[in-house]
Each structure stands twice: as structure tokens, then as C-alpha cells.
Design an enzyme around this catalytic site. Structure first.
Site, PDB file in Angstrom:
ATOM      1  N   HIS A 152     -45.378   1.944 -19.104  1.00  0.00           N
ATOM      2  CA  HIS A 152     -43.960   1.665 -19.346  1.00  0.00           C
ATOM      3  C   HIS A 152     -43.647   0.172 -19.218  1.00  0.00           C
ATOM      4  O   HIS A 152     -42.492  -0.223 -19.267  1.00  0.00           O
ATOM      5  CB  HIS A 152     -43.087   2.464 -18.369  1.00  0.00           C
ATOM      6  CG  HIS A 152     -43.078   3.926 -18.654  1.00  0.00           C
ATOM      7  ND1 HIS A 152     -42.527   4.870 -17.808  1.00  0.00           N
ATOM      8  CD2 HIS A 152     -43.562   4.634 -19.714  1.00  0.00           C
ATOM      9  CE1 HIS A 152     -42.676   6.081 -18.325  1.00  0.00           C
ATOM     10  NE2 HIS A 152     -43.301   5.964 -19.472  1.00  0.00           N
TER      11      HIS A 152
ATOM     12  N   HIS B  72     -49.387  12.172 -25.134  1.00  0.00           N
ATOM     13  CA  HIS B  72     -48.835  13.473 -25.501  1.00  0.00           C
ATOM     14  C   HIS B  72     -49.898  14.375 -26.125  1.00  0.00           C
ATOM     15  O   HIS B  72     -49.822  15.592 -25.992  1.00  0.00           O
ATOM     16  CB  HIS B  72     -47.667  13.295 -26.467  1.00  0.00           C
ATOM     17  CG  HIS B  72     -46.393  12.907 -25.784  1.00  0.00           C
ATOM     18  ND1 HIS B  72     -45.182  13.503 -26.045  1.00  0.00           N
ATOM     19  CD2 HIS B  72     -46.140  11.968 -24.832  1.00  0.00           C
ATOM     20  CE1 HIS B  72     -44.247  12.962 -25.293  1.00  0.00           C
ATOM     21  NE2 HIS B  72     -44.796  12.013 -24.554  1.00  0.00           N
TER      22      HIS B  72
END
Length: 328
Positions: free
Chosen positions: A183, A59
Site C-alpha cells: 500500500h 487477489h
């Protein structure tokens, strides 16, 4: 490697400029030891810490490049990136503060928060069983962090939409497929996918691309979308609902996608194009190849639009600009 990929890689290397493995060898020779020691301390207390650090790093780098702008706290004069909706579920800020305190005690005013976050993400991957790769350093901290700039790829994106977001910052389709492999560890808030199990695209039914057993399991754990009022407080589930240790970095994510067990829509979307589905198959069958490619892609991510030389600053506190900086 295709010519276009070589060209993109060359652009990233050029943009990285003065980043160099061992940048702090003379000014802070024990830096990497200090960083890893703190990350390991937190990892021993919380096995989910690496997943939080990886997401924090992503991010940060996706907005304005890897300049630690995501770490900045909001003030009366400026609402920062971390208060945007996509960032409300970020974790790891206290861990980075802990590392910064330890680093400052060893080398005061020398190491940027951007480099600390990048090194911590690398150590997080290694401690989880992933590749232990070299990190070029020399980043400087940014002077701007604005909520309006925190636009990140949505979990509901198609491959084309996600690729558009990735190419806009200097990443390619291979990086997209590879970085989604993060993930394989950690958990995700229900609010990011509950529409898939309750009302996919207004159908009143689960996403037909999701394994029905998984959909039933997730529905039992997550409330309907209209009952989620605060995404940062809603329930969480592991990305991988099958393995015994959901905090181990592996290529298991891709094996789950092949079984239609991707939790996020963007994860399952990987089977919707020939190029991405072929890479999913290759990563699923060759864990070592996946880990090697992940090291390349996350190193590339960490070199995007970095500030070097005299640009930016070296923050004293990772959560706020130095007194002479203009963050408005």
C-alpha cells in the site's frame, strides 16, 4: 526464525513442488526479458500500473492459489471471480493480455498465465523501486473460476480477522504486515474507506484512530458512503497522501501508519497489537530490511497451492479456459 514459522515455510516449499527458478530456461529462454519489456512499456505510460499488477497477483493467489483464475471472463454458464465485488476494481487485465501475446509469439503454448502474472508482479515491484527478486516458475493455469469463491480479506478487518484469512491460505502474521506494505504505492477507491471519515461504526464521526487532518482531507475528496452507488466508479485517492511520488515503492507506508495516517482501517489496525506495531516500527526505520522481507513474503504468496506437472493447463488465452477445460 521461530519453529512454527519454519514449519509453515516448509509446508509452502513442499506445496510448491516442481516450481523452480529458470523453469523455462530451455523451453522459453527469453521469457523474463519479454515480460519485463512489456511491463516497462506500460509503466512508462501509467505509473500506477505496478500497483494494479500487485493487487491482481494478490487477489489471484488468495483464491485457489496462484492459478490465474482471477483472469477468467464470465460466460453465460459461469460467473467468474473477477465479477465479485472485491474484484470489480481490479486493473491490469489488458496488460497481462499484452504480455501473453508477446510471449506466445516467442514460445507458443509453453508459458502459463499464472507464471506470467507472477513474473509481471515482480517486475512491477522492481520498476517502482522495490526489490528485484528471483521468481520460481512452473505454475499451471487453473480450470475453475467461480464468483462464490472470491472471498478476500476486507479493508475493515481487525488484525485477528485478517490473520485468520491469511493463515487459512498458508500465510502468517509477518506476511500480513509485510504484504500490506504494498500500500506504499498506488491509489484506493473511496468506497473502501469512506465510512472511516464520515460514520465510523455508526458514530456519525470519523475514526478516532485516523489523523484528523487526513480525515478532513479525505472527506473533501470522497462522498459519504450512502452516495457511493458503484465502487468501481467512485473517486480514488493515493494511499500515501504526503510524498511527492506516490508510485515509488518504499517503507513510507509504515511511517504513515505510525502517524495515524493509514487510509484503510486494516492498515491502521497494525498498531493495535504488540507484534505488528513492533514490526511497523522496524520496517519504518529500516527500508532495506522491509524490502528484503517483502521479497520473501511475496515469493511465498506466489507459491501458494500452485498447480504443477500435468495438473491444470497452459491457456492459449488468459481470459478463458481452453476448449477441453471445464470451468463450470
Amino acid at each position: 526464525m521461530a519453529l512454527c514459522q519454519l514449519f509453515i515455510f516448509a509446508l509452502v516449499v513442499t506445496a510448491a513442488g516442481s516450481l523452480d527458478v529458470g523453469f523455462y530456461d530451455k523451453t522459453c529462454p527469453h521469457l523474463e526479458i519479454v515480460v519485463r519489456k512489456v511491463v516497462q512499456k506500460w509503466f512508462l505510460k501509467d505509473k500506477s500500473a505496478p500497483a494494479g499488477l500487485l493487487r491482481l497477483h494478490f487477489h489471484d493467489c488468495f483464491i485457489r492459489g496462484c492459478d490465474a483464475s482471477v483472469l477468467i471472463d464470465s460466460t453465460e454458464d459461469n460467473i467468474a471471480e473477477k465479477d465479485s465485488v472485491p474484484n470489480l476494481t481490479l486493473r491490469g487485465f489488458d496488460l497481462i493480455d499484452d504480455i501473453k501475446t508477446s510471449v506466445e509469439a516467442t514460445c507458443n503454448g509453453v508459458v502459463s498465465c499464472a507464471d506470467i502474472l507472477t513474473l509481471a508482479a515482480r517486475d512491477a515491484v522492481a520498476l517502482s523501486g522495490g526489490p528485484d527478486y528471483s521468481v520460481p516458475t512452473g505454475r499451471r493455469d487453473g480450470l475453475v473460476s467461480r464468483i462464490g469463491e472470491a472471498k478476500l480479506p476486507s479493508p475493515q478487518f481487525s488484525i485477528d480477522q485478517a490473520l485468520g484469512a491469511f493463515t487459512a491460505v498458508g500465510l502468517n502474521l509477518i506476511d500480513l504486515v509485510t504484504l500490506l506494505g504494498a500500500h506504499t504505492i498506488g491509489f484506493v477507491h473511496c468506497g473502501f474507506f469512506s465510512d472511516r471519515v464520515y460514520d465510523f461504526r455508526g458514530s456519525g464521526m470519523p475514526d478516532p484512530a485516523m489523523n484528523s487532518t487526513l480525515a478532513t482531507l479525505l472527506k473533501a475528496k470522497c462522498p459519504p458512503p450512502n452516495q457511493i452507488k458503484n465502487i468501481s466508479l467512485d473517486p480514488k485517492v493515493f494511499f500515501d497522501q504526503t510524498k511527492r511520488n506516490p508510485f515509488t515503492f518504499s517503507s513510507g507506508f509504515y511511517r504513515q501508519v505510525l502517524k495515524n495516517r493509514g487510509v484503510l482501517q486494516i492498515d491502521q489496525e497494525l498498531l493495535n497489537t504488540d507484534v505488528t506495531s513492533n514490526l511497523v516500527v522496524e520496517y519504518a526505520a529500516n527500508p532495506d530490511f522491509f524490502k528484503a522481507e517483502f521479497a520473501k513474503s511475496i515469493t511465498k504468496l506466489g507459491s501458494l497451492s500452485v498447480l504443477t506437472g500435468v495438473d491444470g493447463e497452459i491457456r492459449t488465452n488468459c481470459r478463458k479456459f481452453n476448449m477441453n477445460a471445464n470451468g463450470n
